[in-house]
Design a protein around this motif. Structure first.
Motif, PDB file in Angstrom:
ATOM      1  N   VAL A 153      -7.885   6.678  -0.228  1.00  0.00           N
ATOM      2  CA  VAL A 153      -7.078   5.878  -1.141  1.00  0.00           C
ATOM      3  C   VAL A 153      -6.264   4.886  -0.315  1.00  0.00           C
ATOM      4  O   VAL A 153      -5.679   5.256   0.706  1.00  0.00           O
ATOM      5  CB  VAL A 153      -6.099   6.760  -1.949  1.00  0.00           C
ATOM      6  CG1 VAL A 153      -5.183   5.881  -2.795  1.00  0.00           C
ATOM      7  CG2 VAL A 153      -6.846   7.726  -2.837  1.00  0.00           C
ATOM      8  N   ILE A 154      -6.212   3.641  -0.775  1.00  0.00           N
ATOM      9  CA  ILE A 154      -5.426   2.622  -0.086  1.00  0.00           C
ATOM     10  C   ILE A 154      -4.391   2.033  -1.047  1.00  0.00           C
ATOM     11  O   ILE A 154      -4.732   1.517  -2.113  1.00  0.00           O
ATOM     12  CB  ILE A 154      -6.321   1.484   0.451  1.00  0.00           C
ATOM     13  CG1 ILE A 154      -7.365   2.046   1.423  1.00  0.00           C
ATOM     14  CG2 ILE A 154      -5.475   0.401   1.120  1.00  0.00           C
ATOM     15  CD1 ILE A 154      -6.787   2.684   2.678  1.00  0.00           C
ATOM     16  N   LYS A 155      -3.117   2.152  -0.674  1.00  0.00           N
ATOM     17  CA  LYS A 155      -2.009   1.534  -1.411  1.00  0.00           C
ATOM     18  C   LYS A 155      -0.787   1.527  -0.497  1.00  0.00           C
ATOM     19  O   LYS A 155      -0.785   2.165   0.557  1.00  0.00           O
ATOM     20  CB  LYS A 155      -1.723   2.277  -2.716  1.00  0.00           C
ATOM     21  CG  LYS A 155      -1.438   3.757  -2.576  1.00  0.00           C
ATOM     22  CD  LYS A 155      -1.384   4.416  -3.946  1.00  0.00           C
ATOM     23  CE  LYS A 155      -1.266   5.926  -3.836  1.00  0.00           C
ATOM     24  NZ  LYS A 155      -1.412   6.614  -5.121  1.00  0.00           N
ATOM     25  N   ASP A 156       0.253   0.813  -0.895  1.00  0.00           N
ATOM     26  CA  ASP A 156       1.405   0.619  -0.030  1.00  0.00           C
ATOM     27  C   ASP A 156       2.695   0.887  -0.794  1.00  0.00           C
ATOM     28  O   ASP A 156       2.738   0.785  -2.028  1.00  0.00           O
ATOM     29  CB  ASP A 156       1.407  -0.808   0.526  1.00  0.00           C
ATOM     30  CG  ASP A 156       2.090  -0.920   1.886  1.00  0.00           C
ATOM     31  OD1 ASP A 156       2.758   0.044   2.313  1.00  0.00           O
ATOM     32  OD2 ASP A 156       1.967  -1.978   2.530  1.00  0.00           O
ATOM     33  N   THR A 157       3.760   1.207  -0.047  1.00  0.00           N
ATOM     34  CA  THR A 157       5.060   1.498  -0.660  1.00  0.00           C
ATOM     35  C   THR A 157       6.162   1.263   0.362  1.00  0.00           C
ATOM     36  O   THR A 157       5.890   1.102   1.559  1.00  0.00           O
ATOM     37  CB  THR A 157       5.109   2.952  -1.168  1.00  0.00           C
ATOM     38  OG1 THR A 157       6.248   3.131  -2.008  1.00  0.00           O
ATOM     39  CG2 THR A 157       5.187   3.949  -0.014  1.00  0.00           C
ATOM     40  N   ARG A 158       7.395   1.260  -0.105  1.00  0.00           N
ATOM     41  CA  ARG A 158       8.554   1.157   0.792  1.00  0.00           C
ATOM     42  C   ARG A 158       9.771   1.788   0.122  1.00  0.00           C
ATOM     43  O   ARG A 158       9.821   1.909  -1.101  1.00  0.00           O
ATOM     44  CB  ARG A 158       8.850  -0.309   1.120  1.00  0.00           C
ATOM     45  CG  ARG A 158       9.279  -1.162  -0.064  1.00  0.00           C
ATOM     46  CD  ARG A 158       9.339  -2.629   0.308  1.00  0.00           C
ATOM     47  NE  ARG A 158       9.613  -3.468  -0.869  1.00  0.00           N
ATOM     48  CZ  ARG A 158       9.303  -4.762  -0.946  1.00  0.00           C
ATOM     49  NH1 ARG A 158       8.714  -5.364   0.071  1.00  0.00           N
ATOM     50  NH2 ARG A 158       9.589  -5.442  -2.046  1.00  0.00           N
ATOM     51  N   TRP A 159      10.722   2.187   0.951  1.00  0.00           N
ATOM     52  CA  TRP A 159      11.978   2.705   0.428  1.00  0.00           C
ATOM     53  C   TRP A 159      12.887   1.523   0.084  1.00  0.00           C
ATOM     54  O   TRP A 159      12.981   0.564   0.852  1.00  0.00           O
ATOM     55  CB  TRP A 159      12.676   3.591   1.451  1.00  0.00           C
ATOM     56  CG  TRP A 159      12.008   4.908   1.690  1.00  0.00           C
ATOM     57  CD1 TRP A 159      11.271   5.276   2.777  1.00  0.00           C
ATOM     58  CD2 TRP A 159      12.013   6.041   0.813  1.00  0.00           C
ATOM     59  NE1 TRP A 159      10.805   6.558   2.628  1.00  0.00           N
ATOM     60  CE2 TRP A 159      11.251   7.061   1.440  1.00  0.00           C
ATOM     61  CE3 TRP A 159      12.576   6.297  -0.448  1.00  0.00           C
ATOM     62  CZ2 TRP A 159      11.044   8.299   0.860  1.00  0.00           C
ATOM     63  CZ3 TRP A 159      12.373   7.538  -1.021  1.00  0.00           C
ATOM     64  CH2 TRP A 159      11.614   8.528  -0.374  1.00  0.00           C
ATOM     65  N   ARG A 173      21.115   4.857  -4.282  1.00  0.00           N
ATOM     66  CA  ARG A 173      20.121   5.853  -3.880  1.00  0.00           C
ATOM     67  C   ARG A 173      18.868   5.158  -3.367  1.00  0.00           C
ATOM     68  O   ARG A 173      18.520   4.069  -3.827  1.00  0.00           O
ATOM     69  CB  ARG A 173      19.738   6.762  -5.053  1.00  0.00           C
ATOM     70  CG  ARG A 173      20.880   7.597  -5.594  1.00  0.00           C
ATOM     71  CD  ARG A 173      20.413   8.466  -6.760  1.00  0.00           C
ATOM     72  NE  ARG A 173      19.376   9.397  -6.332  1.00  0.00           N
ATOM     73  CZ  ARG A 173      18.186   9.516  -6.936  1.00  0.00           C
ATOM     74  NH1 ARG A 173      17.872   8.742  -7.961  1.00  0.00           N
ATOM     75  NH2 ARG A 173      17.313  10.398  -6.504  1.00  0.00           N
ATOM     76  N   TYR A 174      18.189   5.806  -2.427  1.00  0.00           N
ATOM     77  CA  TYR A 174      16.914   5.273  -1.946  1.00  0.00           C
ATOM     78  C   TYR A 174      15.772   5.836  -2.790  1.00  0.00           C
ATOM     79  O   TYR A 174      15.676   7.052  -2.995  1.00  0.00           O
ATOM     80  CB  TYR A 174      16.707   5.623  -0.474  1.00  0.00           C
ATOM     81  CG  TYR A 174      17.460   4.681   0.443  1.00  0.00           C
ATOM     82  CD1 TYR A 174      16.913   3.449   0.797  1.00  0.00           C
ATOM     83  CD2 TYR A 174      18.718   5.017   0.931  1.00  0.00           C
ATOM     84  CE1 TYR A 174      17.598   2.582   1.624  1.00  0.00           C
ATOM     85  CE2 TYR A 174      19.416   4.147   1.760  1.00  0.00           C
ATOM     86  CZ  TYR A 174      18.846   2.933   2.106  1.00  0.00           C
ATOM     87  OH  TYR A 174      19.545   2.068   2.914  1.00  0.00           O
ATOM     88  N   VAL A 175      14.943   4.945  -3.293  1.00  0.00           N
ATOM     89  CA  VAL A 175      13.784   5.332  -4.098  1.00  0.00           C
ATOM     90  C   VAL A 175      12.554   4.602  -3.566  1.00  0.00           C
ATOM     91  O   VAL A 175      12.667   3.598  -2.865  1.00  0.00           O
ATOM     92  CB  VAL A 175      13.988   4.984  -5.589  1.00  0.00           C
ATOM     93  CG1 VAL A 175      15.131   5.774  -6.174  1.00  0.00           C
ATOM     94  CG2 VAL A 175      14.218   3.479  -5.771  1.00  0.00           C
ATOM     95  N   LEU A 176      11.389   5.120  -3.905  1.00  0.00           N
ATOM     96  CA  LEU A 176      10.149   4.481  -3.467  1.00  0.00           C
ATOM     97  C   LEU A 176       9.761   3.364  -4.425  1.00  0.00           C
ATOM     98  O   LEU A 176       9.812   3.526  -5.639  1.00  0.00           O
ATOM     99  CB  LEU A 176       9.026   5.509  -3.391  1.00  0.00           C
ATOM    100  CG  LEU A 176       9.109   6.486  -2.220  1.00  0.00           C
ATOM    101  CD1 LEU A 176       8.164   7.649  -2.424  1.00  0.00           C
ATOM    102  CD2 LEU A 176       8.813   5.770  -0.898  1.00  0.00           C
ATOM    103  N   GLU A 177       9.381   2.236  -3.853  1.00  0.00           N
ATOM    104  CA  GLU A 177       8.900   1.088  -4.629  1.00  0.00           C
ATOM    105  C   GLU A 177       7.482   0.756  -4.165  1.00  0.00           C
ATOM    106  O   GLU A 177       7.257   0.465  -2.988  1.00  0.00           O
ATOM    107  CB  GLU A 177       9.802  -0.125  -4.413  1.00  0.00           C
ATOM    108  CG  GLU A 177       9.318  -1.381  -5.109  1.00  0.00           C
ATOM    109  CD  GLU A 177      10.080  -2.628  -4.694  1.00  0.00           C
ATOM    110  OE1 GLU A 177       9.868  -3.680  -5.324  1.00  0.00           O
ATOM    111  OE2 GLU A 177      10.883  -2.562  -3.732  1.00  0.00           O
TER     112      GLU A 177
END
Length: 307
Positions: free
Chosen positions: A223-229, A235-239
């Motif tokens: 699986v290929i996808k990307d994310t960042r905090w 609060r820190y969440v994943l985007e």
């Protein structure tokens, strides 16, 4: 038979031999196949979806065949052949699908696998197991491993391969190490892993290469996808973001993939916003063009890395 260190090394060697890289026996590695997960495109019918995917330069469709998906389990015998026909009409392949299957004895499991195998689908992603309540973690993993063995018998019957995804969170498989403990005694020819570098990065920002090496003999899809905090309301969440805009180190990942001799079908996931609220109200063709532009950008980025 217990899956020993010797079995592990032998399986790794055989798996590597199955996917030769350039330079071995003077042959070039086969071309990468890039498919795309249909979940973010649920508003499209089969023909529109396939038209869009083909225009983006994809090789195939990874259909959702599960409750609320592009193909509903109770209608799989009628609708999956139609979905696959649309893929072939657009000049692409249908070798992958995403299901909610967890057990060989579930109501629609055999119907789904029998129909899918008949349509040429070779891989299916499973659902995710929960840990057993009030039971030790290892006991849960061994129990789930037994379920996988029973499912493997059905996979062998229809010559189709299950793929359990490592998914960040608190379900079984968030950590590749517990995923290995669950799957280590299962036949990797019919039940393996859909390795997700995005989720592996979230769970092990620096240690993911170790987990990748550990689970290598079982990997049958990527699986290929990307994310960042990102910080929201203190609060820190994943985007989730387009490829190359997040924290996944794809350069390091594909170096590892090459070194380990991994060459399996790839499914691209677009988990970020494709249409704003205002854009969702636009005519279908306008929405299609907006989505196509974003999809093609990710496809081109991925092809650049794979090249």
């Amino acid at each position: 038979m217990p899956y020993t260190r010797r079995n592990f090394i032998q399986t790794l060697a055989m798996a590597g031999a199955a996917f030769p890289l350039r330079g071995l026996a003077g042959k070039a590695a086969p071309a990468w196949e890039i498919h795309c997960f249909s979940k973010p495109f649920q508003w499209m019918d089969y023909d529109l979806l396939c038209e869009t995917f083909a225009a983006a330069g994809l090789d195939g469709v990874d259909y959702t065949v599960r409750p609320g998906g592009h193909v509903l389990p109770e209608k799989v015998a009628d609708d999956l052949p139609k979905a696959v026909a649309a893929v072939k009409k657009a000049g692409m392949k249908a070798v992958m699908m995403t299901t909610a299957i967890l057990d060989a004895k579930e109501k629609y499991t055999e119907d789904i696998l029998q129909t899918a195998a008949g349509e040429g689908i070779r891989y299916y992603r499973m659902g995710w197991y929960e840990y057993l309540k009030d039971r030790p973690l290892l006991e849960s993993l061994h129990h789930r491993g037994q379920q996988l063995k029973e499912l493997t018998l059905l996979n062998r019957k229809y010559n189709i391969r299950a793929a359990y995804q490592n998914h960040a969170g608190k379900l079984v498989g968030a950590s590749v190490w517990d995923l290995y403990e669950m799957i280590k005694d299962v036949d990797p020819a019919f039940t393996g892993v859909q390795y997700d570098i995005r989720h592996a990065t979230v769970e092990g920002a620096n240690s993911w290469p170790l987990g990748l090496q550990l689970i290598r003999p079982f990997i049958n899809t990527l699986v290929i996808k990307d994310t960042r905090w990102t910080q929201r309301n203190g609060r820190y969440v994943l985007e989730n973001v387009p490829l190359g805009e997040g924290m996944v180190d794809f350069a390091a990942f594909f170096r590892q993939v090459k070194q380990l001799g991994i060459h399996v079908p790839v499914t691209l996931h677009l988990e970020y916003e494709l249409l704003s609220k205002a854009e969702e109200a636009l005519p279908v063709k306008q929405k299609q063009q907006i989505v196509l532009n974003k999809l093609k950008k990710d496809v081109d980025t991925l092809k650049g890395w794979l090249a």
